[in-house]
Write an enzyme that holds these catalytic residues in place. Sequence first.
Site, PDB file in Angstrom:
ATOM      1  N   ARG A  55      21.319  -2.227  40.977  1.00 16.01           N
ATOM      2  CA  ARG A  55      21.846  -1.291  42.005  1.00 16.01           C
ATOM      3  C   ARG A  55      22.400  -2.103  43.232  1.00 16.01           C
ATOM      4  O   ARG A  55      23.413  -2.149  44.067  1.00 16.01           O
ATOM      5  CB  ARG A  55      20.796  -0.470  42.488  1.00 16.01           C
ATOM      6  CG  ARG A  55      21.224   0.306  43.645  1.00 16.01           C
ATOM      7  CD  ARG A  55      20.299   1.510  43.743  1.00 16.01           C
ATOM      8  NE  ARG A  55      18.783   1.407  43.642  1.00 16.01           N
ATOM      9  CZ  ARG A  55      17.981   0.811  44.572  1.00 16.01           C
ATOM     10  NH1 ARG A  55      18.483   0.452  45.697  1.00 16.01           N
ATOM     11  NH2 ARG A  55      16.767   0.714  44.492  1.00 16.01           N
ATOM     12  N   TYR A 107      43.345  14.963  51.114  1.00 14.88           N
ATOM     13  CA  TYR A 107      42.748  15.118  49.992  1.00 14.88           C
ATOM     14  C   TYR A 107      41.518  16.251  50.594  1.00 14.88           C
ATOM     15  O   TYR A 107      40.704  15.954  51.324  1.00 14.88           O
ATOM     16  CB  TYR A 107      42.156  14.225  49.227  1.00 14.88           C
ATOM     17  CG  TYR A 107      41.181  14.221  48.277  1.00 14.88           C
ATOM     18  CD1 TYR A 107      41.542  14.880  46.973  1.00 14.88           C
ATOM     19  CD2 TYR A 107      39.903  14.029  48.211  1.00 14.88           C
ATOM     20  CE1 TYR A 107      40.884  15.039  46.111  1.00 14.88           C
ATOM     21  CE2 TYR A 107      39.085  14.471  47.278  1.00 14.88           C
ATOM     22  CZ  TYR A 107      39.514  15.174  46.057  1.00 14.88           C
ATOM     23  OH  TYR A 107      38.620  15.580  45.091  1.00 14.88           O
ATOM     24  N   ASP A 179      43.225   5.806  53.154  1.00 13.81           N
ATOM     25  CA  ASP A 179      43.127   6.160  51.668  1.00 13.81           C
ATOM     26  C   ASP A 179      44.617   5.988  51.138  1.00 13.81           C
ATOM     27  O   ASP A 179      45.364   6.407  51.284  1.00 13.81           O
ATOM     28  CB  ASP A 179      42.636   7.527  51.678  1.00 13.81           C
ATOM     29  CG  ASP A 179      42.696   8.237  50.268  1.00 13.81           C
ATOM     30  OD1 ASP A 179      43.113   7.276  49.304  1.00 13.81           O
ATOM     31  OD2 ASP A 179      41.943   9.457  49.985  1.00 13.81           O
ATOM     32  N   LYS A 204      42.345   7.323  39.922  1.00 17.87           N
ATOM     33  CA  LYS A 204      43.440   7.474  39.926  1.00 17.87           C
ATOM     34  C   LYS A 204      44.510   6.652  39.275  1.00 17.87           C
ATOM     35  O   LYS A 204      44.040   6.265  37.948  1.00 17.87           O
ATOM     36  CB  LYS A 204      44.112   8.142  41.135  1.00 17.87           C
ATOM     37  CG  LYS A 204      43.142   9.286  41.932  1.00 17.87           C
ATOM     38  CD  LYS A 204      43.245  10.510  41.149  1.00 17.87           C
ATOM     39  CE  LYS A 204      41.810  11.332  41.691  1.00 17.87           C
ATOM     40  NZ  LYS A 204      41.864  11.379  42.993  1.00 17.87           N
TER      41      LYS A 204
HETATM   42  C1  PLP Z   1      40.897  11.873  43.862  1.00 17.77           C
HETATM   43  C2  PLP Z   1      40.949  11.363  45.419  1.00 17.77           C
HETATM   44  C3  PLP Z   1      39.990  11.357  46.231  1.00 17.77           C
HETATM   45  C4  PLP Z   1      38.523  11.655  45.521  1.00 17.77           C
HETATM   46  O1  PLP Z   1      38.274  10.803  44.591  1.00 17.77           O
HETATM   47  P1  PLP Z   1      37.015  10.887  43.265  1.00 17.77           P
HETATM   48  O2  PLP Z   1      37.185   9.806  42.510  1.00 17.77           O
HETATM   49  O3  PLP Z   1      37.676  12.196  42.892  1.00 17.77           O
HETATM   50  O4  PLP Z   1      35.760  11.308  43.895  1.00 17.77           O
HETATM   51  C5  PLP Z   1      40.153  10.886  47.394  1.00 17.77           C
HETATM   52  N1  PLP Z   1      41.646  10.736  48.049  1.00 17.77           N
HETATM   53  C6  PLP Z   1      42.512  11.006  47.342  1.00 17.77           C
HETATM   54  C7  PLP Z   1      43.856  10.632  47.889  1.00 17.77           C
HETATM   55  C8  PLP Z   1      42.370  11.396  46.062  1.00 17.77           C
HETATM   56  O5  PLP Z   1      43.422  11.729  45.322  1.00 17.77           O
END
Ligand code: PLP
Length: 380
Positions: A55, A107, A179, A204
């Site tokens: 952890r 998002y 992001d 992604k």
């Molecule tokens: C999918 C996504 C998230 C969240 O991520 P998870 O891995 O699903 O928790 C945040 N920002 C963007 C732009 C995303 O496409």
Amino acid sequence: MSKDKPNAPKLETLAIHAGRAVDGSSGAVAPSPVLSTTFARAGDGSYPQGHIYTRSGNPTRAALEQCLAALEQGAAATAFPSGSAASMAVFQALAPGDHVLAPDDMYHGTRTQLRDLLQRWGLLHSIVDMSDLDAVRAALRPQTRLIWVETPSNPLLKLSDIAALAQLAHGAGARCVVDNTFATPVLQQPLSLGADLVMHSTTKYLGGHSDLLGGALIAREEDEFFARVRDFQTKAGAVPAPFDCWLLQRSIATLPYRVRAQAANAQRVAEFLADQARVAVVHYPGLPGHPAHALAARQMRGGGAMLSFQVRGGRDEALAVSAAVKLFTRATSLGGVESLIEHRASVEGPYSTTPQDLLRVSVGLEHADDLIGDLRQALG
Ligand SMILES: *Cc1c(COP(=O)(O)O)cnc(C)c1O
């Protein structure tokens, strides 16, 4: 890729070699995941390899984090079990009474965290059009500690000027977090534009195969704020499993080639859609008609592999188009090798501000002719 260090290894090289070496004990070229949750002490009670308990730290996770930091040109990185856990760790490193500025197109899960989870703990936020710098300036408060940027944004592919927003944040005593999930470090490197932190849903493009959930934060500097993020993360237990870290680093090796090929496909798909009578508008920064096409040329290398489009006639017509595709899969998420299409308003729930006639597309690695052929018959 490294603008300030012309002799530094390029992204393609880093994606393969950063955080990866031939195993000294076995000679193995391909790394194996270290699944152990615990690590042996020496007779004197010390930990000769530095690891204690998974952890707080694990060799496979450390290797991935080294690779992530290198890709974003950051000083340090920390990996999470999801993108949502990564954004949560940033917000929870703030204090009650602090104020966050967040974009009007983002998002939906990140917005849900701010609205449904963090408001109760006293973290304030307001929503602003980040593509309008005057609006951002006007929305700053004395308590603003963070500007959360998502560019290109989900699902309208709006662009925000990272360098200008970082400057505004710093002038106000706030941090700028980007992001970078849609663009990936292949197309955009926010830290080199002045951002303090980069966040990824590695679920992604970095994962790239729709088979792992992950997140990451990469810091320009290992400062006190990043230490607080890490502290929160390890104490709260928001760490990824070693096997997922291993799987992710395996995928990152091909990231530059996947993203460029997917973006080239997306450019062709966007150009095709822009010509269709049933399509009212295509949102794609690689099209000359995109409102921020000039910013895209400055801040990104290409328009990316995500796009959305609005179908004439409204929600039912949009749903009819998504019902008619055969090669695209109707599914949420993005960044995998397979192309996906989604009626975004349906998954975003009651607070959604997404137009009802909008379909979001994640363009995969199939041949562009086949993707265009499928959309042609679906629109036909
Ligand atoms: C999918 C996504 C998230 C969240 O991520 P998870 O891995 O699903 O928790 C945040 N920002 C963007 C732009 C995303 O496409």
